[in-house]
Design a protein around this motif. Structure first.
Motif, short mmCIF file in Angstrom:
data_model
loop_
_atom_site.label_atom_id
_atom_site.label_comp_id
_atom_site.label_asym_id
_atom_site.label_seq_id
_atom_site.Cartn_x
_atom_site.Cartn_y
_atom_site.Cartn_z
N ARG A 27 -2.61 7.40 -1.30
CA ARG A 27 -3.35 7.70 -2.52
C ARG A 27 -2.90 9.04 -3.10
NH1 ARG A 27 -7.45 5.13 -4.51
NH2 ARG A 27 -7.81 4.00 -2.55
N MET A 37 -3.85 3.32 -1.27
CA MET A 37 -4.20 2.56 -2.47
C MET A 37 -3.35 1.29 -2.52
SD MET A 37 -2.40 4.88 -5.43
CE MET A 37 -0.68 5.41 -5.32
N ARG A 62 -7.06 -1.83 3.00
CA ARG A 62 -8.24 -1.63 2.16
C ARG A 62 -9.34 -0.84 2.87
NH1 ARG A 62 -9.10 -7.34 -1.12
NH2 ARG A 62 -7.86 -6.77 -2.95
N ALA A 105 -9.35 4.84 3.07
CA ALA A 105 -9.52 5.50 1.78
C ALA A 105 -8.31 6.33 1.38
CB ALA A 105 -10.76 6.40 1.81
N PHE A 154 0.83 -1.20 0.00
CA PHE A 154 0.00 0.00 0.00
C PHE A 154 0.87 1.26 0.00
CE2 PHE A 154 -2.83 -3.24 1.57
CZ PHE A 154 -4.06 -2.88 1.04
#
Length: 268
Positions: free
Chosen positions: A153, A221, A215, A218, A150
């Motif tokens: 984002r 990603m 996950r 938010a 991860f």
């Protein structure tokens, strides 16, 4: 990758620069002075240059140490801001459920890399990521913990360094998977998943995290990889002698329900 510095190393360097002595830094960090001394020696060995000038018990940082401390302080501030944001949230729904099931029970949640001894009553119920080798406790596999890479984002994962695991955790499957990427840069190393998670949220680098954690955020990603990291078994342990007591029985059911929900139904 083995030459990268861990976040624990950075914290120790930062506190020594702040306080000026190993003794004062050890008190601020809550570790013994021998650990501080050992970590400083390791740091100087990895860097290949002295970081402090000794004046009795006082340590005077070199220019290099000051620059490294400034970078560590920036990382510390970034992580702190993330923790402050999280602290504004409400209590976890799972804890509210436990209070409803058994109002008289006080939950003490202990996250530690070492195994607490159930037989010495350091914990009534424990979760392990390895199959128990023996003992007088009952053990049941309740879930599989899957992992993924991860990154924050909006960032370009290909340009981010790795958030690695501390060298002391080198035997873990996650560490062995990361070791295959030894040619790629590592920004920091961490001794626990929570630190890796917060560092990834702060945009410091890419981190290998359980899918159930990554996950659900938010702000993170999932980064596709050619060779997915291995899943691990999650085991629920309880000492036989206390298995039938009401508070332990309730806690067992709650822990198993929460774990199954978290690891079996992670949102896509």
């Amino acid at each position: 990758m083995h030459k990268a510095l861990s976040w624990d190393d950075a914290r120790i360097l930062l506190e020594v620069v702040r306080h000026g002595t190993q003794g004062a830094a050890s008190k601020a960090l809550g570790v013994d002075q021998a650990t501080v001394s050992r970590r400083l020696l390791r740091l100087e060995d990895v860097i290949g240059a002295p970081l402090f000038l000794r004046d009795g018990t006082r340590l005077i940082p070199t220019d290099l140490a000051r620059r490294m401390a400034e970078q560590a302080e920036s990382a510390e501030s970034a992580l702190a801001s993330v923790f402050e944001f999280e602290a504004e949230g409400k209590p976890a729904p799972a804890l509210r459920l436990l209070r409803e099931l058994a109002p008289g029970i006080t939950a003490e949640l202990i996250g530690a890399p070492e195994n607490l001894g159930l037989t010495h009553r350091e914990a009534d119920v424990a979760l392990r990521l390895t199959r128990p080798a023996g003992g007088s406790f009952l053990a049941r596999r309740i879930a599989m913990v899957e992992y993924g890479v991860f990154a924050r984002r909006g960032t370009d994962p290909g340009k981010l360094p790795w958030i690695g695991l501390d060298d002391m955790l080198g035997d873990l499957p996650e560490a062995r998977w990361l070791a295959k990427r030894e040619h790629e840069r590592v920004a920091v190393r961490a001794a626990d998943t929570e630190t890796m998670y917060q560092a990834a949220r702060a945009g410091i680098g890419r981190a290998l995290l359980p899918l159930a954690i990554g996950r659900r955020d938010a702000g993170l990603m999932l980064v596709p990889v050619a060779d997915p990291p291995p899943a691990r078994e999650l085991w629920l342990l309880v000492e036989r002698q206390v298995r039938q007591t009401r508070r332990v029985s309730v806690a067992l059911g709650w822990v198993e329900a929460v774990a199954r929900d978290a690891f079996s139904h992670a949102p896509p």
